[in-house]
Write an enzyme that holds these catalytic residues in place. Structure first.
Site, PDB file in Angstrom:
ATOM      1  N   HIS A   1       0.868  -1.180   0.000  1.00 10.61           N
ATOM      2  CA  HIS A   1       0.000   0.000   0.000  1.00 10.61           C
ATOM      3  C   HIS A   1       0.905   1.231   0.000  1.00 10.61           C
ATOM      4  O   HIS A   1       2.013   1.181   0.538  1.00 10.61           O
ATOM      5  CB  HIS A   1      -0.845  -0.045   1.284  1.00 10.61           C
ATOM      6  CG  HIS A   1      -1.930   0.978   1.371  1.00 10.61           C
ATOM      7  ND1 HIS A   1      -1.693   2.284   1.734  1.00 10.61           N
ATOM      8  CD2 HIS A   1      -3.265   0.888   1.165  1.00 10.61           C
ATOM      9  CE1 HIS A   1      -2.836   2.938   1.746  1.00 10.61           C
ATOM     10  NE2 HIS A   1      -3.811   2.119   1.401  1.00 10.61           N
TER      11      HIS A   1
ATOM     12  N   ASP B   1       2.981  -4.478   7.945  1.00  8.39           N
ATOM     13  CA  ASP B   1       1.799  -3.634   7.833  1.00  8.39           C
ATOM     14  C   ASP B   1       0.582  -4.538   8.016  1.00  8.39           C
ATOM     15  O   ASP B   1       0.217  -5.297   7.120  1.00  8.39           O
ATOM     16  CB  ASP B   1       1.810  -2.967   6.445  1.00  8.39           C
ATOM     17  CG  ASP B   1       0.517  -2.221   6.164  1.00  8.39           C
ATOM     18  OD1 ASP B   1      -0.420  -2.272   6.991  1.00  8.39           O
ATOM     19  OD2 ASP B   1       0.433  -1.594   5.092  1.00  8.39           O
TER      20      ASP B   1
ATOM     21  N   GLN C   1      -4.635  -4.840   7.023  1.00  9.20           N
ATOM     22  CA  GLN C   1      -5.668  -5.727   6.474  1.00  9.20           C
ATOM     23  C   GLN C   1      -5.681  -7.096   7.158  1.00  9.20           C
ATOM     24  O   GLN C   1      -6.452  -7.968   6.754  1.00  9.20           O
ATOM     25  CB  GLN C   1      -5.446  -5.930   4.966  1.00  9.20           C
ATOM     26  CG  GLN C   1      -5.568  -4.666   4.139  1.00  9.20           C
ATOM     27  CD  GLN C   1      -7.007  -4.169   4.039  1.00  9.20           C
ATOM     28  OE1 GLN C   1      -7.964  -4.908   4.316  1.00  9.20           O
ATOM     29  NE2 GLN C   1      -7.160  -2.921   3.651  1.00  9.20           N
TER      30      GLN C   1
ATOM     31  N   LYS D   1     -10.475  -0.202  10.299  1.00 13.80           N
ATOM     32  CA  LYS D   1     -10.670  -1.430   9.510  1.00 13.80           C
ATOM     33  C   LYS D   1     -11.146  -2.556  10.418  1.00 13.80           C
ATOM     34  O   LYS D   1     -11.357  -3.674   9.963  1.00 13.80           O
ATOM     35  CB  LYS D   1      -9.363  -1.856   8.851  1.00 13.80           C
ATOM     36  CG  LYS D   1      -8.627  -0.723   8.159  1.00 13.80           C
ATOM     37  CD  LYS D   1      -8.468  -0.953   6.710  1.00 13.80           C
ATOM     38  CE  LYS D   1      -7.509   0.072   6.134  1.00 13.80           C
ATOM     39  NZ  LYS D   1      -7.983   0.585   4.859  1.00 13.80           N
TER      40      LYS D   1
ATOM     41  N   CYS E   1      -4.713   2.544  -3.690  1.00 14.15           N
ATOM     42  CA  CYS E   1      -3.405   2.965  -3.121  1.00 14.15           C
ATOM     43  C   CYS E   1      -2.343   1.898  -3.365  1.00 14.15           C
ATOM     44  O   CYS E   1      -1.506   1.633  -2.504  1.00 14.15           O
ATOM     45  CB  CYS E   1      -3.515   3.288  -1.638  1.00 14.15           C
ATOM     46  SG  CYS E   1      -4.609   4.655  -1.276  1.00 14.15           S
TER      47      CYS E   1
HETATM   48  N1  PMP Z   1      -1.839  -0.555   4.676  1.00 16.87           N
HETATM   49  C1  PMP Z   1      -2.819  -1.234   4.093  1.00 16.87           C
HETATM   50  C2  PMP Z   1      -2.542  -2.639   3.591  1.00 16.87           C
HETATM   51  C3  PMP Z   1      -4.085  -0.679   3.961  1.00 16.87           C
HETATM   52  O1  PMP Z   1      -5.063  -1.364   3.362  1.00 16.87           O
HETATM   53  C4  PMP Z   1      -4.304   0.629   4.442  1.00 16.87           C
HETATM   54  C5  PMP Z   1      -5.663   1.293   4.310  1.00 16.87           C
HETATM   55  N2  PMP Z   1      -6.235   1.177   3.052  1.00 16.87           N
HETATM   56  C6  PMP Z   1      -3.245   1.295   5.055  1.00 16.87           C
HETATM   57  C7  PMP Z   1      -2.034   0.677   5.159  1.00 16.87           C
HETATM   58  C8  PMP Z   1      -3.397   2.675   5.591  1.00 16.87           C
HETATM   59  O2  PMP Z   1      -4.288   2.716   6.648  1.00 16.87           O
HETATM   60  P1  PMP Z   1      -4.811   4.111   7.196  1.00 16.87           P
HETATM   61  O3  PMP Z   1      -5.361   4.847   5.994  1.00 16.87           O
HETATM   62  O4  PMP Z   1      -5.855   3.761   8.166  1.00 16.87           O
HETATM   63  O5  PMP Z   1      -3.647   4.820   7.793  1.00 16.87           O
END
Ligand code: PMP
Length: 435
Positions: free
Chosen positions: A147, A224, A227, A250, A390
């Protein structure tokens, strides 16, 4: 969640892949759904079918009520006041830290730093640990499925320090190419930063193996978990990593709040990330000393109500049970995969089998643009995501600019799979067939 003893499970094999008898008892889908008021609303004259959980999940009454109670009855600034309300607010805030720590699988709440989300958690490590530890010639190993949150902070660090970023390749099935990983790891590798679960493909990465190989090469590891933490047992001790980032929104909690878990020794050594109130021990005009961890990393008045909601969400998930959640999601995943495979013109990205994936499904539908598909489905009350999620480098890897993505959570029902498939059939008619 730390009490679980199944190492494989803790390291990325879903509970749904265990025999069904291991799943939770007393799971009542209707009663669970009823706890999420938003799920009973209508969109465009149809019952809402919410399949955008990888972007943000919904919040149960328990979380909404807890935040409201905090705001109505307990609100004050934390840590500084000696009055009753400040003590109650501090207890609510630090109680949330204990619940989130339990969710991550640590017994030490001081290892949990509250942030604005997974994004800020990664930025914290890149700025604090990265600026202090990384120099020209050092290498950071990432993957092509990260991401942007776990990519751009490292690009910024590379710009500041002259370090190099290396990227582990993704196989056509949407898994990491571990041979390529071995080739990239070397004596210059200082950190491996990798997603636990891909937000686009649903791939569950073998994080324990990734961490072990990194450590053998002398590199630290950041996972990270944005998910993963909502869906499966998270146990940082069993994963063996050094940093783990995740987000509240999430996992049934409020937006704008998340956490970084890091090993105590690392947090103690790392310099502060931001300066200000709350993070100091003593301030003189000539210089300052820092508060103990985790407060050293929490400058300024935090998002107290958000943290309180995050803590309640962690307790809510713990009460449901990670095995029961993963079991229900596993059944949904099996059913969705079976149905999507039958749909003509639908091309699924990521693992085609149940094993090693979550219930996140990215797909192309003939030459229908994902935004058009999403708009048509929205007319039926179906919320899916369309875009690059993203994950622009991953989209480049597949030679596409976007996908349609349907992502399920434990409160989704088998009936909603039917509605999605009917919606796809209707879209095919609107577009005069999908090949
Ligand atoms: N890493 C992953 C794999 C994600 O899916 C996301 C959110 N789409 C993020 C990081 C970022 O999370 P946040 O926008 O809550 O900071």
């Amino acid at each position: 969640m730390a009490a679980m003893t199944d190492t494989k499970h803790a390291t990325g094999v879903l509970a749904s892949e265990r025999p069904p008898e291991a799943a939770g008892h007393g799971w009542d889908p209707a009663a669970i759904r009823a706890q999420f008021p938003i799920l009973s609303r209508e969109v465009n004259g149809h019952p809402l079918v919410y399949l955008d959980n990888a972007a943000s999940s919904q919040q149960p009454l328990r979380v909404l009520n807890r935040v409201e109670r905090y705001l109505r009855e307990e609100h004050a600034n934390v840590h500084r006041g000696v009055h009753r309300l400040s003590a109650e607010a501090t207890e609510a805030y630090e109680g949330a830290r204990r619940s989130v720590a339990a969710h991550a699988g640590t017994r030490d709440p001081a290892e949990i730093v509250f942030t604005r989300g997974a994004t800020e958690a990664v930025n914290l490590v890149a700025s604090s640990w990265g600026d202090a530890s990384i120099g020209t010639g050092d290498e950071i190993v990432l993957t092509k499925m990260e991401h942007h949150s776990n990519l751009v902070p490292w690009q910024l660090l590379a710009g500041r320090t002259g370090c190099k970023l290396r990227f582990v390749d993704v196989t056509p099935e949407g898994t990491l190419d571990l041979d390529d990983y071995d080739r990239l790891l070397g004596r210059r590798s200082r950190l491996v930063a990798c997603t636990h679960v891909s937000n686009s493909l649903g791939t569950v990465n073998p994080v324990r193996e990734i961490v072990d190989r990194a450590h053998a090469a002398g590199a630290l590891t950041l996972i990270d978990g944005a998910q993963a933490a909502p869906h499966m047992l998270t146990d940082v001790a069993k994963i063996g990593c050094d940093f783990y980032a995740f987000s509240s929104h999430k996992m049934c909690g409020p937006t704008g709040v998340g956490a970084l878990w890091a090993r105590r020794e690392l947090l103690e050594e790392m310099p502060p990330y931001q300066g200000g109130g709350e993070m100091i021990s003593e301030v003189k005009l000539e210089g300052s000393s820092w508060a103990k961890i985790p407060h050293k990393f929490e400058a300024g008045t935090p998002n107290i109500s958000g943290v309180v909601g995050f803590g309640e969400a962690a307790r809510f998930l713990a009460d449901l049970g990670s095995e029961a959640i993963a079991s229900h999601e596993g059944a949904l995943k099996r059913a969705v995969l079976g149905r999507l495979r039958e749909i003509q013109g639908l091309h699924l990205y990521g693992p085609r089998e149940e094993r090693g994936r979550t219930a996140v499904f990215s797909f192309a539908y003939g030459d229908v643009h994902p935004h058009d598909l999403s708009t048509i489905l929205d007319q039926r009350g179906i919320a899916i995501r369309a875009g690059h999620h993203c994950n622009q480098p991953l989209m480049d890897h597949y030679g596409i600019s976007s996908t349609a993505r349907a992502s399920f959570y434990f409160y989704n029902s088998p009936g909603e799979i039917d509605v999605l498939c009917d919606g796809l059939a209707m879209a095919a008619e609107v577009f005069g067939g999908v090949a």
